[in-house]
Design a protein around this motif. Sequence first.
Motif, PDB file in Angstrom:
ATOM      1  N   ARG B 119       0.800  -1.204   0.000  1.00 15.49           N
ATOM      2  CA  ARG B 119       0.000   0.000   0.000  1.00 15.49           C
ATOM      3  C   ARG B 119       0.840   1.265   0.000  1.00 15.49           C
ATOM      4  O   ARG B 119       0.424   2.304   0.488  1.00 15.49           O
ATOM      5  CB  ARG B 119      -0.949  -0.004   1.207  1.00 15.49           C
ATOM      6  N   MET B 122      -0.254   4.951  -0.825  1.00 15.41           N
ATOM      7  CA  MET B 122      -1.031   5.770   0.101  1.00 15.41           C
ATOM      8  C   MET B 122      -0.210   6.948   0.629  1.00 15.41           C
ATOM      9  O   MET B 122      -0.763   7.925   1.137  1.00 15.41           O
ATOM     10  CB  MET B 122      -1.489   4.924   1.302  1.00 15.41           C
ATOM     11  N   SER B 125      -0.858  10.717  -0.760  1.00 18.70           N
ATOM     12  CA  SER B 125      -1.997  11.543  -0.389  1.00 18.70           C
ATOM     13  C   SER B 125      -1.985  11.782   1.112  1.00 18.70           C
ATOM     14  O   SER B 125      -1.807  10.860   1.898  1.00 18.70           O
ATOM     15  CB  SER B 125      -3.304  10.846  -0.819  1.00 18.70           C
ATOM     16  N   THR B 127      -4.302  12.656   3.375  1.00 21.54           N
ATOM     17  CA  THR B 127      -5.304  12.037   4.240  1.00 21.54           C
ATOM     18  C   THR B 127      -5.052  10.534   4.367  1.00 21.54           C
ATOM     19  O   THR B 127      -5.155   9.973   5.445  1.00 21.54           O
ATOM     20  CB  THR B 127      -6.721  12.232   3.668  1.00 21.54           C
ATOM     21  N   ARG B 128      -4.705   9.903   3.261  1.00 20.02           N
ATOM     22  CA  ARG B 128      -4.525   8.464   3.308  1.00 20.02           C
ATOM     23  C   ARG B 128      -3.218   8.125   4.014  1.00 20.02           C
ATOM     24  O   ARG B 128      -3.070   7.052   4.572  1.00 20.02           O
ATOM     25  CB  ARG B 128      -4.552   7.904   1.902  1.00 20.02           C
ATOM     26  N   ARG B 129      -2.284   9.073   4.002  1.00 21.73           N
ATOM     27  CA  ARG B 129      -1.009   8.830   4.674  1.00 21.73           C
ATOM     28  C   ARG B 129      -1.225   8.561   6.158  1.00 21.73           C
ATOM     29  O   ARG B 129      -0.666   7.652   6.735  1.00 21.73           O
ATOM     30  CB  ARG B 129      -0.101  10.039   4.499  1.00 21.73           C
ATOM     31  N   GLU B 131      -3.867   7.457   7.603  1.00 23.39           N
ATOM     32  CA  GLU B 131      -4.488   6.151   7.761  1.00 23.39           C
ATOM     33  C   GLU B 131      -3.419   5.051   7.708  1.00 23.39           C
ATOM     34  O   GLU B 131      -3.404   4.113   8.510  1.00 23.39           O
ATOM     35  CB  GLU B 131      -5.466   5.995   6.597  1.00 23.39           C
ATOM     36  N   PHE B 132      -2.516   5.221   6.762  1.00 26.42           N
ATOM     37  CA  PHE B 132      -1.422   4.263   6.566  1.00 26.42           C
ATOM     38  C   PHE B 132      -0.564   4.164   7.825  1.00 26.42           C
ATOM     39  O   PHE B 132      -0.285   3.079   8.343  1.00 26.42           O
ATOM     40  CB  PHE B 132      -0.586   4.722   5.371  1.00 26.42           C
ATOM     41  N   ARG B 135      -2.185   2.520  10.712  1.00 25.10           N
ATOM     42  CA  ARG B 135      -2.221   1.061  10.548  1.00 25.10           C
ATOM     43  C   ARG B 135      -0.878   0.441  10.939  1.00 25.10           C
ATOM     44  O   ARG B 135      -0.824  -0.623  11.554  1.00 25.10           O
ATOM     45  CB  ARG B 135      -2.580   0.757   9.090  1.00 25.10           C
TER      46      ARG B 135
END
Lengths: 503, 312
Positions: B119, B122, B125, B127-129, B131-132, B135
């Motif tokens: 992933r 990710m 970006s 915002t997705r960073r 999240e990454f 996780r």
Amino acid sequence: MAIDWQQYRCEDFYDELFGGPGLPRPAARRLAEYLDDLSNAELAERRLAAELAIKVMGISFTVYSEGKNVDRAWPFDVIPRVIPRTEWEKTEAGLKQRVAALNLFIQDIYNDQKIVKDKVFPAELLHDSVNFRTQCVGMKPKHDVWAHICGSDLVRDKDGTLYVLEDNLRVPSGVSYMVENRLVMKRVLPELFENTTILPVDDYPAQLYDMLVAMSPRPLDQPNIVLLTPGIYNSAYFEHAWLAQQMGIELVEGSDLFVADDDCTYMRTIYGSKRVDVIYRRIDDLFLDPEVFHKDSVLGCKGLMRSWLKGRLGLANAPGAGVADDKVVYAFVPKMIKYYLGEDAILPNVPSWLCMNPKDRSHVLANLDKVVVKPANESGGYGMLIGPRATPEEREKFRGLIEANPRNYMAQPTLSLSTAPTLMNDETVEPRHLDLRPFILSRGDSTYVTTGGLTRVAMTRGSLVVNSSQGGGAKDTWVVDVEADAVAHPFSSQSQSQTSGPR
Amino acid sequence: MLSRVADSLYWFGRYLQRAENTARLINVNANLLLDLPKGMTMGWEPLIQIVGADETYKEHYSDVTEANILRFLMLDERNDGSILSSLHAAREILRTVRDSMPREVWEKLNDLHYFVQGRGEMVTSRTRRQEFLQRVIDGSVLVYGTLTTNMSRDVGFQFLKVGTNVEQADMTTRILDVRSTSLIDSSGRHDLAPFYNIQWMSVLRSLTAYQMYRRHVRARVNRTGVLRFLLQNREFPRSVMFCLGAVGACLPHLPQNRNVERTLWRVRALVQDANIERLVEKGLSELIDEIQIGLGEMHAAFAEAYFRKPSA
């Protein structure tokens, strides 16, 4: 009724479970009936359960591809291969006889060479053997055993004869899968184990441990035994870790060991150095000791040979045992049995032509499209020519190879390997070719043979290559006591029709 | 226990902790940047200094951009300390000690490793960073939790614990070092005072220490308080003193070694006796250098006592 055994096409080969479409062999009858009763959905469920069990239990083997190690799940078929106990007992006796002769041969070769002097075994074969270790000349290991662990490959031809295809005397692998296959089967088809007498297989690690203890140069109750692995990049690493775990011994790498000035071998622990008595080594001879063999080997440990030759260390299998693991030497095993034991071989060899003999050679060269040609010292199914399936170019290449180095090649007729029904992804059954690898442990005073062994299956239709490195899979192997079952459950299967007859 | 296995478990502890710390560090820095006024260019560079990878970075990248730095810290296999490299190293170690660790740990780590490997896109970006990174943090904590609830407290476990704590002490001192020198100076410009404090808050946050700091210190966040808390507090698991205490608690379970004990006492005394009030004026960076050297000596002592390879 999902599987239609009437549709099972098994006439072209000897099938292990069926005598003909719809006609299970006596030992397989219960199994066939049981499978008969399962619906397609149930079969699929069992098949997936087995896949899941393998993943969860972490049964894998390692393949090296694209510069990385990939752990592959072990390909497994839920339909077991069944062998009647009476047949197995004969096979077991044959294997014990064979390994006894092989050990006597190795000892003889490194000492008096009587068999050469008596002209039973040709001297020139010895001179050209790549697995003959001059360092071992004059050595007599404890109990005179060299090949402590032997994995012999058995195949069955069209007429039902079981042949020995080869003996693996160096570092045979696969035994962990034999035991784990049984665990998977108990999870997936537990009902069958309730009313069939299936002989257990899980005694192997304990037997192996006892054998290794008996090899210790020091008379201790608990000698220090270790398993030497080449490390995680080895395709059998799973098995190395598994065996160490099952026996409760340390899994060591070459760098964990050292040989001191007293010629004893030690391992490096956080408490300081600790003497090692016996090494179950899973490294080939040539990588074992850079002092003696490959100078640049980082897998082994300097001085191991010295330690072993001085009797300060037990090594299983003994270095040099591979001299009898040569596919050309193989052809002489029946003669060895006669020579050393004065007996006829119980298990036959596959008829073999040795390219070193001019007569055999011309036969082989004239029949390259019919025979299987094998180099003397490859394992894992590499470097072979399967004549009927090869292209003309491949055959010509082998013609050249054989003419350049006839000692290094032997040929055998292309056997019609036996088959057994194997469950496909769409819940139909098709015959697949298979072989059998039992493991034999030699202690000197006694010999242990696994119950059955590892059944390897060529998962691809028509393929004869069963090696896991080349797309092979496995089946659980059941040695079944048909007579005991007939006594214990007289009212099942065929006897039922008789007892329900009176009306 | 084999020396090699002890060594492996020690490094497994370090790599896992490193992956988690790196993820936290990036996350907090991203949040901090959102709070700072336009024109203040602290940026991402200090992170490279914190993980001590300036040289490696310069070798492979010609310009300093957010995208480059983040890729370098998270996914670059050429950076030994990147999240991906750390997890990869931890996983390779786990393979070799498969027989001494609970099987479940392997599954959890495997999962996380494949997630990070698969992933990577990710990262680009914002915002997705987040999240990454979350996780990664959750995954590391899960692996560690699975481990501590399932593994026997044998010597192997002690080595793992030593590794985890040495890594944390190392990371905490690195963060203090880089942040206290690169932080903006508030003395000249009065209008920057509020930002001065949020930077110290971010130091706490990158070590998830903010909440615990408030509970323990009960005072506003300032330099002295933060330094004292992160260096000397005995109850907060990421403070240097706590980590050294945890290492000390492992020693009675290991074969006795005077040199290991001596190096541990030395670095502990150094941290314990530091006069924080005085350090605020000057000498902090020297002290942290000394602590780092002390940690290095302690590592060397462990390696010498327990991990030695046979002389080839």
